[in-house]
Design a protein around this motif. Sequence first.
Motif, PDB file in Angstrom:
ATOM      1  N   THR A  54       0.813  -1.222  -0.100  1.00  0.00           N
ATOM      2  CA  THR A  54      -0.004  -0.035  -0.100  1.00  0.00           C
ATOM      3  C   THR A  54       0.845   1.171  -0.129  1.00  0.00           C
ATOM      4  O   THR A  54       0.507   2.253  -0.654  1.00  0.00           O
ATOM      5  N   LEU A  55       2.098   1.132   0.745  1.00  0.00           N
ATOM      6  CA  LEU A  55       2.754   2.497   0.869  1.00  0.00           C
ATOM      7  C   LEU A  55       3.419   2.734  -0.388  1.00  0.00           C
ATOM      8  O   LEU A  55       3.382   3.783  -1.035  1.00  0.00           O
ATOM      9  N   LEU A  56       3.823   1.646  -1.297  1.00  0.00           N
ATOM     10  CA  LEU A  56       4.447   1.866  -2.427  1.00  0.00           C
ATOM     11  C   LEU A  56       3.388   2.430  -3.447  1.00  0.00           C
ATOM     12  O   LEU A  56       3.708   3.306  -4.360  1.00  0.00           O
ATOM     13  N   ARG A  57       2.280   1.945  -3.310  1.00  0.00           N
ATOM     14  CA  ARG A  57       0.995   2.352  -4.185  1.00  0.00           C
ATOM     15  C   ARG A  57       0.555   3.937  -4.026  1.00  0.00           C
ATOM     16  O   ARG A  57       0.380   4.853  -4.912  1.00  0.00           O
ATOM     17  N   HIS A  58       0.895   4.314  -2.821  1.00  0.00           N
ATOM     18  CA  HIS A  58       0.771   5.627  -2.503  1.00  0.00           C
ATOM     19  C   HIS A  58       1.861   6.362  -2.962  1.00  0.00           C
ATOM     20  O   HIS A  58       1.603   7.739  -3.729  1.00  0.00           O
ATOM     21  N   ASP A  87       3.894  16.866  -5.448  1.00  0.00           N
ATOM     22  CA  ASP A  87       3.178  16.330  -4.586  1.00  0.00           C
ATOM     23  C   ASP A  87       2.204  15.356  -5.233  1.00  0.00           C
ATOM     24  O   ASP A  87       1.245  15.745  -5.858  1.00  0.00           O
ATOM     25  N   VAL A  88       2.478  14.152  -4.967  1.00  0.00           N
ATOM     26  CA  VAL A  88       2.068  12.843  -5.725  1.00  0.00           C
ATOM     27  C   VAL A  88       0.526  13.052  -5.793  1.00  0.00           C
ATOM     28  O   VAL A  88      -0.204  12.926  -6.820  1.00  0.00           O
ATOM     29  N   PRO A  89      -0.007  12.905  -4.525  1.00  0.00           N
ATOM     30  CA  PRO A  89      -1.697  12.904  -4.540  1.00  0.00           C
ATOM     31  C   PRO A  89      -2.095  14.012  -5.424  1.00  0.00           C
ATOM     32  O   PRO A  89      -3.724  13.725  -5.663  1.00  0.00           O
ATOM     33  N   ARG A  90      -1.612  15.113  -5.395  1.00  0.00           N
ATOM     34  CA  ARG A  90      -2.498  16.344  -6.105  1.00  0.00           C
ATOM     35  C   ARG A  90      -1.937  16.597  -7.294  1.00  0.00           C
ATOM     36  O   ARG A  90      -2.480  17.382  -8.131  1.00  0.00           O
ATOM     37  N   THR A 117       3.613   6.010  -5.701  1.00  0.00           N
ATOM     38  CA  THR A 117       3.435   6.175  -7.307  1.00  0.00           C
ATOM     39  C   THR A 117       1.938   6.637  -7.596  1.00  0.00           C
ATOM     40  O   THR A 117       1.692   6.701  -8.824  1.00  0.00           O
ATOM     41  N   GLY A 118       1.126   7.004  -6.517  1.00  0.00           N
ATOM     42  CA  GLY A 118      -0.022   7.526  -6.953  1.00  0.00           C
ATOM     43  C   GLY A 118      -1.262   6.647  -7.410  1.00  0.00           C
ATOM     44  O   GLY A 118      -1.995   7.144  -8.034  1.00  0.00           O
ATOM     45  N   GLN A 119      -0.782   5.361  -7.334  1.00  0.00           N
ATOM     46  CA  GLN A 119      -1.960   4.414  -7.748  1.00  0.00           C
ATOM     47  C   GLN A 119      -3.208   4.412  -6.570  1.00  0.00           C
ATOM     48  O   GLN A 119      -4.128   4.055  -7.085  1.00  0.00           O
ATOM     49  N   ARG A 120      -2.751   4.948  -5.529  1.00  0.00           N
ATOM     50  CA  ARG A 120      -3.682   4.847  -4.508  1.00  0.00           C
ATOM     51  C   ARG A 120      -3.641   6.172  -3.713  1.00  0.00           C
ATOM     52  O   ARG A 120      -2.383   6.585  -3.269  1.00  0.00           O
ATOM     53  N   LEU A 121      -4.833   6.786  -3.465  1.00  0.00           N
ATOM     54  CA  LEU A 121      -4.613   7.897  -2.713  1.00  0.00           C
ATOM     55  C   LEU A 121      -5.023   7.861  -1.329  1.00  0.00           C
ATOM     56  O   LEU A 121      -5.729   7.151  -0.784  1.00  0.00           O
ATOM     57  N   PRO A 122      -4.145   8.609  -0.713  1.00  0.00           N
ATOM     58  CA  PRO A 122      -4.085   8.383   0.891  1.00  0.00           C
ATOM     59  C   PRO A 122      -5.411   9.160   1.415  1.00  0.00           C
ATOM     60  O   PRO A 122      -5.825  10.290   0.819  1.00  0.00           O
TER      61      PRO A 122
END
Lengths: 255, 173, 309
Positions: free
Chosen positions: C85-89, C107-110, C91-96
């Motif tokens: 899950t951390l790796l996915r965060h 800023d990856v999630p944005r 790389t932006g595959q999953r949003l925190p």
Amino acid sequence: MSRARGPSMAGDALAQVGACGLFLLQILAALPASLRHVRETVRQVWFAGAMSLVIIMTCGLFVGMVLGLQLYYVLSIFGGTAALGTVVSLSLYRELGPVVTALLFAGRAGTSMTAEIGLMRATDQIEAMEMMAVDPLAYVVAPRFLAGVIAMPLLACIFNALGIFGAHLVGVAWLGLDNGTFWSNMTSSVDVWKDVVNGVWKSLAFGAVVSLIAVFQGYTTAPTSEGVAYATTRTVVASSIVVLALDFVMTAFLM
Amino acid sequence: MTQRRSYQVGTGLFILLGFAALAYLATQTTSVANFSQGPSYALKARFDNIGQLKLRAPVKLAGVRIGSVESIALDPSSLEAQVTVAIDDRYRDIPDDSSASIFTSGLLGDQYVGIKPGGSPDMFKDGDEFVLTQSSMQLEDLIGKFLVNGSPEKSGAAAGPADAAPSTSPDPH
Amino acid sequence: MPSGRRGGASAKVAALRAAPSGRNGTQRVAQAPPSIPAVPSGNLVEVRGLATVLGGKTIFDGLDLDIARGKVTAIMGPSGCGKTTLLRHITGQRLPDAGSIRIDGADVPRLPRQALFELREKIGFLFQNSALLTDFTVFENVAFPLRQHLDLPEELVRNIVLTKLQAVGLRGAAGLTPAELSGGMARRVALARAIVRDPMLILYDEPFVGLDPIALNQIVKLIRTLNDTLGVTSILVAHEFSAVTRVADQVFLLAGGKVAAAGTPAELARGDSPWTRQFFGGEADGPVPFQYPAGDYAADLGFPAAGRA
Ligand SMILES: Nc1ncnc2c1ncn2[C@@H]1O[C@H](COP(=O)(O)OP(=O)(O)OP(=O)(O)O)[C@@H](O)[C@H]1O
Ligand SMILES: [Mg+2]
């Protein structure tokens, strides 16, 4: 139980339709990017179109032969067997060609699109593409959608041609109708724009609808074996219903 | 690579086949097929009533298609329909006392111009006119005649014209 | 929509960032001082106040983490603690749900999708389950990122792909399809694919799983070589501590949604905290429960009396 499910099922269906529409917008937005993947589109036209040829041609031939037999019988009641070619070609061009081809296409190519995309999702291939900065909408979904839109009218035309051949086989070679009458009646009553081209519009629309449903079901499937199986079934059911309903609407407005 | 190339070739063939089918349907099974059959010459005929005769309807002699209807107009002076038919150049030898009639193929089929050859030694030339013509047989007239002459109370009246149709509009074969 | 990437939680971010989160009980030995997002800082990836809840279970609870540029960083932790899950965060595959993740200042999630894809072109990712494209041969799988993004002559593609396949020892398998590979072979093909574009950051999710000792040795060397010669930053999720010791510069031990311990492999091996002692000693009892959170065992088995006892 069923009373409680009624509204929620209607709501689910509505939500699905809405999601499907949004998905179409996403696909259209991804179309320019998918132009880079022409090869993939070509490959999908091969899978969706060329690989469906056998079933389409066989069914077209048999549908034409059955039409020839049935309509010959009906027309002979009125002494109008000379109109066999006309009636067969009109029913094929306007209705049976586009509709039957779409239903066969949903069963043959739509299901395999759904299952393929569904399995790609279940095995993380879709996510792997996103990680490689390849937009799966542009690489996986849009080419299949396009392929459906391209292949369907061509398949319907081939279906129609085989149908005419089948009816000719039954009417002329078997039941002894005059060859010249068969063709000249047809050519004097069938109109290119009103009959042939309108049929092509229909099958274009059916191609878009069936492949949209197929890719949508595949793309949004639950990533499990059961989910993929479910999605495949839904593709056939939804496509059939939507094709027949749309056929009515288009017939009402086009013809 | 080779596998990819064979896809492309196959897909190309498929698309070609599809368009060939479309072209076949559009040109060989529709009224487009009746356009320009090569060189032809024109003949005229006047009818009291042409019924549902349409442009590009076939012109037949002994059941064989020899041309098509080119124009339909109303002659303002005589109030007759003036029909011009284009006859294929291959059929040059049609006696000039032949008659033209408007027939219906079957009961429900389309109408066409049928030519009954005469016995004159002279042949039609481009622009000639049929002297003898017979107008379209109107189903309504037939039924009307039948109702007047025959038994009016029977529902068998509906079957009457259907039986009569082949004799009144003989499809020549 | 499964590809769901939309701007999401942002309200809590500031608060979580300000709070001096999760330092108690962690050893921060070789840690760079937390810096303002200046690009040439020592950290390529900076995670701040990461919070994630998945299916009602709190996976991360204010996680702070720095990945040093040009180093191999290992992430370890019990199964199911959220490493993937951390790796996915990252790389932006999953949003925190909350928190910020910066790669090179971005800023990856944005990030908008386009920018995210541009960033991902510089990132290699080895999936835990390989995720090879089953329609393509091994060769085409490895060539896929090249073909999609670069218009290289076929000859060059071939050279690059065969070089990478040679590095993972599978040049001879180039013509096979993924279905014809063993699990360990598939891992190595996926690894070759992850590194084919010489990315600046490579994330390996359990690269050593299913490898025999010989292949494992080679892969360890490969990761290290990529790092030493090309200056690639690597993030490595692995359970094999011996391999990690040989390859990693820095190790983070995750537990309970936070960094439980951090340091060089040698420092962690000394096991100064209960977390490290249990994890590296392999003891069933300790701060990390072996069991996935569950109700009373006896009650589950249908022994109400035993449950009370
Ligand atoms: N889509 C999801 N929905 C709900 N919970 C999820 C989902 N994905 C993962 N989880 C949960 O998140 C937790 C962390 O999963 P993750 O895959 O990150 O573990 P991991 O640390 O990589 O474990 P492993 O070492 O076994 O690979 C697990 O408890 C899992 O149950
Ligand atoms: Mg994992």
